[in-house]
Design a protein around this motif. Structure first.
Motif, mmCIF file in Angstrom:
data_model
loop_
_atom_site.group_PDB
_atom_site.id
_atom_site.type_symbol
_atom_site.label_atom_id
_atom_site.label_comp_id
_atom_site.label_asym_id
_atom_site.label_seq_id
_atom_site.Cartn_x
_atom_site.Cartn_y
_atom_site.Cartn_z
ATOM 1 N N HIS A 290 -4.778 -6.580 -8.804
ATOM 2 C CA HIS A 290 -5.351 -7.607 -8.369
ATOM 3 C C HIS A 290 -4.355 -7.702 -6.784
ATOM 4 O O HIS A 290 -4.420 -8.122 -5.667
ATOM 5 C CB HIS A 290 -4.881 -8.406 -9.704
ATOM 6 C CG HIS A 290 -4.683 -9.912 -8.121
ATOM 7 N ND1 HIS A 290 -5.389 -10.851 -7.953
ATOM 8 C CD2 HIS A 290 -3.414 -10.840 -8.837
ATOM 9 C CE1 HIS A 290 -5.375 -11.732 -7.054
ATOM 10 N NE2 HIS A 290 -4.117 -11.322 -8.045
ATOM 11 N N ALA A 291 -2.738 -6.947 -6.677
ATOM 12 C CA ALA A 291 -2.093 -7.560 -5.926
ATOM 13 C C ALA A 291 -3.122 -6.128 -4.478
ATOM 14 O O ALA A 291 -2.724 -6.995 -3.545
ATOM 15 C CB ALA A 291 -0.529 -6.800 -6.595
ATOM 16 N N SER A 292 -3.650 -5.088 -4.733
ATOM 17 C CA SER A 292 -3.506 -4.632 -3.783
ATOM 18 C C SER A 292 -4.838 -5.196 -3.477
ATOM 19 O O SER A 292 -4.255 -4.699 -2.201
ATOM 20 C CB SER A 292 -4.323 -3.011 -5.003
ATOM 21 O OG SER A 292 -3.221 -2.568 -4.630
ATOM 22 N N ASN A 293 -5.717 -5.969 -4.110
ATOM 23 C CA ASN A 293 -6.839 -6.321 -3.633
ATOM 24 C C ASN A 293 -6.259 -7.896 -2.623
ATOM 25 O O ASN A 293 -7.185 -8.114 -1.570
ATOM 26 C CB ASN A 293 -8.600 -7.072 -4.636
ATOM 27 C CG ASN A 293 -8.445 -6.229 -4.929
ATOM 28 O OD1 ASN A 293 -8.406 -4.766 -4.728
ATOM 29 N ND2 ASN A 293 -9.032 -6.486 -6.012
ATOM 30 N N LEU A 294 -5.482 -8.224 -3.116
ATOM 31 C CA LEU A 294 -4.949 -9.975 -2.026
ATOM 32 C C LEU A 294 -4.508 -8.868 -0.977
ATOM 33 O O LEU A 294 -4.823 -9.387 -0.392
ATOM 34 C CB LEU A 294 -4.128 -10.144 -3.190
ATOM 35 C CG LEU A 294 -5.060 -11.270 -3.902
ATOM 36 C CD1 LEU A 294 -3.462 -12.247 -4.923
ATOM 37 C CD2 LEU A 294 -6.462 -11.888 -3.790
ATOM 38 N N GLY A 295 -3.849 -7.974 -1.359
ATOM 39 C CA GLY A 295 -2.782 -6.836 -0.008
ATOM 40 C C GLY A 295 -3.773 -7.504 0.822
ATOM 41 O O GLY A 295 -4.156 -6.944 1.829
ATOM 42 N N ALA A 296 -5.120 -6.710 0.835
ATOM 43 C CA ALA A 296 -5.742 -5.676 1.372
ATOM 44 C C ALA A 296 -6.600 -7.119 2.597
ATOM 45 O O ALA A 296 -6.913 -6.835 3.198
ATOM 46 C CB ALA A 296 -7.094 -5.242 0.839
ATOM 47 N N LEU A 297 -7.251 -8.150 1.576
ATOM 48 C CA LEU A 297 -7.137 -9.112 2.239
ATOM 49 C C LEU A 297 -6.661 -10.112 3.191
ATOM 50 O O LEU A 297 -6.731 -10.333 4.423
ATOM 51 C CB LEU A 297 -8.145 -10.487 0.936
ATOM 52 C CG LEU A 297 -9.239 -9.987 0.140
ATOM 53 C CD1 LEU A 297 -9.055 -11.421 -0.926
ATOM 54 C CD2 LEU A 297 -10.677 -10.249 0.527
ATOM 55 N N PRO B 117 -0.896 -2.363 1.525
ATOM 56 C CA PRO B 117 -1.715 -3.959 0.716
ATOM 57 C C PRO B 117 -0.530 -4.130 -1.038
ATOM 58 O O PRO B 117 -0.143 -5.217 -0.940
ATOM 59 C CB PRO B 117 -2.533 -3.004 -0.446
ATOM 60 C CG PRO B 117 -3.141 -1.596 -0.613
ATOM 61 C CD PRO B 117 -1.658 -1.481 1.127
ATOM 62 N N LEU B 118 0.685 -3.177 -1.016
ATOM 63 C CA LEU B 118 1.840 -3.226 -2.161
ATOM 64 C C LEU B 118 2.854 -3.911 -1.237
ATOM 65 O O LEU B 118 3.244 -3.006 -0.055
ATOM 66 C CB LEU B 118 1.468 -2.420 -3.189
ATOM 67 C CG LEU B 118 0.155 -2.559 -3.502
ATOM 68 C CD1 LEU B 118 0.936 -0.995 -4.986
ATOM 69 C CD2 LEU B 118 0.412 -3.670 -4.843
ATOM 70 N N THR B 119 3.687 -4.809 -1.246
ATOM 71 C CA THR B 119 5.168 -5.268 -0.876
ATOM 72 C C THR B 119 5.740 -4.045 -1.256
ATOM 73 O O THR B 119 5.411 -3.375 -2.211
ATOM 74 C CB THR B 119 5.424 -6.620 -1.197
ATOM 75 O OG1 THR B 119 5.690 -6.409 -3.079
ATOM 76 C CG2 THR B 119 4.128 -7.502 -0.958
#
Length: 417
Positions: free
Chosen positions: A134-141, A148-150
């Motif tokens: 989920h975190a990677s998907n939002l980072g990519a968006l 993508p990850l902080t």
């Protein structure tokens, strides 16, 4: 102890003796319609207080009537693991020993005749961000072309404090929130109903035994403090959230409603569901390190299902969560923050590696670029008024079968005003 019950249950029941989840119910229209504690067995709910009086229970349970004759689970939660273990054993005995049948059977009520309520009185509420997918998907968006990850994501479970007062039981309508929103091209923010209302399929953890101020809770003490697990839909107004969250994080975009399933599955029912979390590629600090030979895995192999208006959208796998509930609890208290009975924390959106395992619409529709198609020919990027979302889940049981978590459901109502 025998595992056979005198009840007529289907062999594949998700609510057999291996489960026995707790909830709070009332009986509308009856002479006594007060809220009371119950345990679900099949498609019935057992009145715990009435059963204890009729069939008998250990003195530590009977001598403290508030544990079982209460409008919420909080007194039982505060009693701690010895009481939880004793009660589960007692209920199992009532339902397996035919000698108890005459006393216990009249205390069973069909689910169709009861109303289910939020089973606990919330203290604090914390929501995490525990799914790497989920975190990677939002980072990519939102940060295309960058990592993508902080930088902190794999070092600690990121979370925020939510609003405990807006936790609601499954079935409670969700009013579309209004607030400030600003699209990137807009010169200034406007006010109005959220246009990007979303869901988040999550796993929730209910705290029972408290901890003192100044004393962190270690990883290994997770089962001494957490009573059980349930399902969560953390409704999210993405447009409100996007404008407000810098620099302090989610606020009004999250605090309008968080739906909770009415059944709390005790940790003792989840022994067969425990699994090792995904392999970590960044060393963990000692207070979060669950990779040692003596460490107990607290990943949970739950198979979730998200439906919109009766159509299955996705099946998120909770076993893929990078950060476990035990790690979330350890991080939440490592600074000395105390636990209170009724504290509640959730995993954040559960998403898997495949498109059909994503736990939010912003991922499923890829921020509106790939709208989800429904059987009636309509599409969704975000929720419309009248939409109904249902999240369910099952987990492995010790007899080779599965146990259920019930469902968390909510229907969207138009904004007020």
């Amino acid at each position: 102890m025998t595992t056979a019950t005198w009840l007529d249950l289907p062999e594949d029941s998700l609510f057999g003796l291996a489960n026995l989840p707790y909830g709070v119910f009332s009986r509308p229209g009856s002479a006594d319609d007060r809220r009371r504690l119950g345990v679900r067995i099949g498609d019935q709910v057992l009145d715990l207080g009435a059963a204890a009086r009729a069939a008998g229970a250990p003195s530590e349970l009977l001598d403290a009537p508030s544990l079982l004759d209460s409008p919420s689970l909080n007194a039982l939660l505060a009693a701690g693991r010895p009481a939880w273990t004793a009660l589960r054993g007692t209920v199992t005995g009532w339902l397996t020993d035919p000698a108890h049948r005459a006393a216990v059977e009249p205390q069973l009520h069909p689910l169709t005749e009861v109303r289910l309520h939020l089973p606990f009185e919330p203290a604090d509420y914390v929501d995490f961000y525990a799914s790497e997918h989920h975190a990677s998907n939002l980072g990519a968006l939102f940060r295309p072309g960058t990592e993508p990850l902080t930088p902190n994501w794999k070092h600690l479970p990121i979370g925020y404090h939510g609003r405990a007062g807006s936790l609601v039981v499954s079935g409670t309508p969700v009013v579309r929130p209004s607030g400030q929103r600003k699209a990137p091209a807009d010169p200034a923010p406007t006010f109005g109903p959220s246009l990007r209302l979303d869901i988040e399929a999550e796993v929730g953890f209910l705290v029972g035994a408290p901890s003192p101020l100044g004393e962190p809770v270690a990883l290994g003490d997770f089962p001494e403090h957490v009573f059980g697990v349930c399902l969560v839909n953390d409704w999210s107004a993405r447009d409100l959230q996007a404008w407000e969250y810098v620099p302090l994080g989610p606020f009004l975009g999250k605090s309008f409603a968080t739906s909770v399933s009415p059944w709390i599955v005790p940790l003792d029912a989840l022994r067969e569901a425990r699994t090792a979390p995904p392999a970590r590629d960044v060393p963990l600090l000692p207070y979060l390190d669950d990779t040692g030979a003596d460490a107990e895995p607290w990943g949970l192999d739950l198979t979730m299902e998200v439906s919109l208006n009766g159509h299955v959208l996705s099946r998120p796998p909770a076993g893929s969560l990078y950060w476990t509930g035990a790690q979330q609890l350890a991080h939440m208290t490592v600074n000395g923050a105390p636990l209170r009975t009724g504290d509640f924390f959730a995993s954040g959106t559960v998403s898997g590696p495949e498109p059909d395992t994503r736990g939010s619409l912003i991922e499923l529709a890829w921020n509106g670029e790939q709208p989800v198609k429904l059987p009636d020919g309509s599409t969704r990027s975000f929720l419309q008024d009248g939409d109904e979302v249902t999240i369910t889940a099952t987990a492995p049981a010790g007899d080779g079968g599965r146990i259920g978590f019930g469902e968390v459901t909510g229907r969207i109502l138009p904004a007020v005003g």
